[in-house]
Design a protein around this motif. Structure first.
Motif, PDB file in Angstrom:
ATOM      1  N   GLU A  27       0.847  -1.190   0.000  1.00 50.66           N
ATOM      2  CA  GLU A  27       0.000   0.000   0.000  1.00 50.66           C
ATOM      3  C   GLU A  27       0.880   1.237   0.000  1.00 50.66           C
ATOM      4  O   GLU A  27       1.831   1.322   0.776  1.00 50.66           O
ATOM      5  CB  GLU A  27      -0.887  -0.014   1.240  1.00 50.66           C
ATOM      6  N   ALA A  28       0.580   2.181  -0.887  1.00 51.18           N
ATOM      7  CA  ALA A  28       1.372   3.404  -1.001  1.00 51.18           C
ATOM      8  C   ALA A  28       0.449   4.617  -1.042  1.00 51.18           C
ATOM      9  O   ALA A  28      -0.674   4.538  -1.529  1.00 51.18           O
ATOM     10  CB  ALA A  28       2.222   3.365  -2.266  1.00 51.18           C
ATOM     11  N   GLY A  29       0.955   5.730  -0.543  1.00 49.44           N
ATOM     12  CA  GLY A  29       0.252   6.997  -0.664  1.00 49.44           C
ATOM     13  C   GLY A  29       0.647   7.656  -1.978  1.00 49.44           C
ATOM     14  O   GLY A  29       1.639   7.286  -2.608  1.00 49.44           O
ATOM     15  N   ARG A  83       3.351  10.871 -11.166  1.00 49.38           N
ATOM     16  CA  ARG A  83       3.054  11.171  -9.757  1.00 49.38           C
ATOM     17  C   ARG A  83       3.975  10.387  -8.839  1.00 49.38           C
ATOM     18  O   ARG A  83       4.237   9.220  -9.069  1.00 49.38           O
ATOM     19  CB  ARG A  83       1.601  10.837  -9.458  1.00 49.38           C
ATOM     20  N   LYS A  84       4.418  11.041  -7.778  1.00 52.54           N
ATOM     21  CA  LYS A  84       5.312  10.407  -6.812  1.00 52.54           C
ATOM     22  C   LYS A  84       4.495   9.572  -5.831  1.00 52.54           C
ATOM     23  O   LYS A  84       3.404   9.971  -5.427  1.00 52.54           O
ATOM     24  CB  LYS A  84       6.098  11.483  -6.059  1.00 52.54           C
ATOM     25  N   LEU A  85       5.042   8.411  -5.465  1.00 53.90           N
ATOM     26  CA  LEU A  85       4.405   7.553  -4.471  1.00 53.90           C
ATOM     27  C   LEU A  85       5.145   7.673  -3.152  1.00 53.90           C
ATOM     28  O   LEU A  85       6.363   7.841  -3.120  1.00 53.90           O
ATOM     29  CB  LEU A  85       4.400   6.095  -4.934  1.00 53.90           C
ATOM     30  N   LEU A  86       4.399   7.574  -2.065  1.00 55.48           N
ATOM     31  CA  LEU A  86       4.965   7.719  -0.733  1.00 55.48           C
ATOM     32  C   LEU A  86       5.147   6.338  -0.111  1.00 55.48           C
ATOM     33  O   LEU A  86       4.178   5.645   0.193  1.00 55.48           O
ATOM     34  CB  LEU A  86       4.037   8.571   0.134  1.00 55.48           C
ATOM     35  N   LEU A  87       6.411   5.937   0.059  1.00 53.29           N
ATOM     36  CA  LEU A  87       6.767   4.644   0.630  1.00 53.29           C
ATOM     37  C   LEU A  87       7.929   4.820   1.590  1.00 53.29           C
ATOM     38  O   LEU A  87       8.683   5.786   1.500  1.00 53.29           O
ATOM     39  CB  LEU A  87       7.178   3.662  -0.464  1.00 53.29           C
ATOM     40  N   HIS A  88       8.122   3.863   2.493  1.00 52.43           N
ATOM     41  CA  HIS A  88       9.279   3.860   3.373  1.00 52.43           C
ATOM     42  C   HIS A  88      10.513   3.429   2.590  1.00 52.43           C
ATOM     43  O   HIS A  88      10.422   2.739   1.571  1.00 52.43           O
ATOM     44  CB  HIS A  88       9.066   2.893   4.541  1.00 52.43           C
ATOM     45  N   LYS A  89      11.697   3.837   3.063  1.00 50.75           N
ATOM     46  CA  LYS A  89      12.944   3.495   2.374  1.00 50.75           C
ATOM     47  C   LYS A  89      13.130   1.986   2.268  1.00 50.75           C
ATOM     48  O   LYS A  89      13.595   1.486   1.243  1.00 50.75           O
ATOM     49  CB  LYS A  89      14.141   4.099   3.097  1.00 50.75           C
ATOM     50  N   ARG A  94      13.294  -2.872  -1.109  1.00 56.40           N
ATOM     51  CA  ARG A  94      12.782  -4.201  -1.446  1.00 56.40           C
ATOM     52  C   ARG A  94      12.190  -4.234  -2.853  1.00 56.40           C
ATOM     53  O   ARG A  94      12.411  -5.185  -3.618  1.00 56.40           O
ATOM     54  CB  ARG A  94      11.734  -4.625  -0.423  1.00 56.40           C
ATOM     55  N   LEU A  95      11.473  -3.168  -3.221  1.00 58.82           N
ATOM     56  CA  LEU A  95      10.906  -3.087  -4.570  1.00 58.82           C
ATOM     57  C   LEU A  95      11.997  -3.072  -5.627  1.00 58.82           C
ATOM     58  O   LEU A  95      11.898  -3.765  -6.647  1.00 58.82           O
ATOM     59  CB  LEU A  95      10.043  -1.832  -4.708  1.00 58.82           C
ATOM     60  N   SER A  96      13.047  -2.291  -5.404  1.00 57.44           N
ATOM     61  CA  SER A  96      14.109  -2.200  -6.398  1.00 57.44           C
ATOM     62  C   SER A  96      14.831  -3.537  -6.545  1.00 57.44           C
ATOM     63  O   SER A  96      15.216  -3.917  -7.659  1.00 57.44           O
ATOM     64  CB  SER A  96      15.097  -1.090  -6.048  1.00 57.44           C
TER      65      SER A  96
END
Length: 153
Positions: A27-29, A83-89, A94-96
């Motif tokens: 889930e991302a903002g 649009r930029k997504l808001l995620l923790h580092k 992990r996504l990268s």
């Protein structure tokens, strides 16, 4: 919508579940302008051709169409803006790592309102081959036929 209510689904990407095998979801903002959030709340968003890209340690939502707000002025937003997504580092890291594996990508799955804030469910996905898609359709048809047979009795 009052802040107490949760999970009002505004848009879903059904094509993603057909074209990809979803391995994991996050889930991302989203960073949205004023007219964009008004259009999103009116369910004027299309996720069909969208995808996410990682640049400079940030995740961006690309090629998602948010229709211009009808009551907007001259300063309405660009419908296909990145649009930029808001995620923790740690989530971005992990996504990268997942995307570096061959065949994996990040696709938007659905947009919903949670506690008065627009959220995006993104999925780490692996592309399906054509024979996988046909097999999935066969399974779906067989399940539908079984349900019909059980319903008649």
């Amino acid at each position: 919508m009052p802040k107490g209510q949760t999970d009002k689904v505004l848009a879903q990407n059904r094509k993603a579940s057909h074209d990809y095998t979803i391995l994991d979801t996050i889930e991302a903002g989203m960073v949205l302008t004023g007219t964009e959030i008004k259009s999103v709340r009116n369910a004027r968003i299309n996720l069909k051709d969208g995808y996410c890209s990682i640049r400079n340690g940030e995740v961006f939502l690309v090629n998602v169409h948010i229709s211009p707000f009808e009551q907007g002025t001259l300063f309405n937003h660009d419908p296909l803006r990145t649009r930029k997504l808001l995620l923790h580092k740690s989530q971005i890291k992990r996504l990268s790592e997942e995307v570096k594996q061959s065949g994996n990508t990040i696709v938007p799955l659905k947009v919903y309102i949670k506690n008065g804030v627009a959220k995006l469910l993104i999925g780490i996905a692996k592309g399906k081959k054509n024979y996988d898609k046909r097999e999935a359709l066969k399974q779906k048809d067989m399940k539908r036929e079984m349900d019909r047979a059980l319903k008649i009795r």
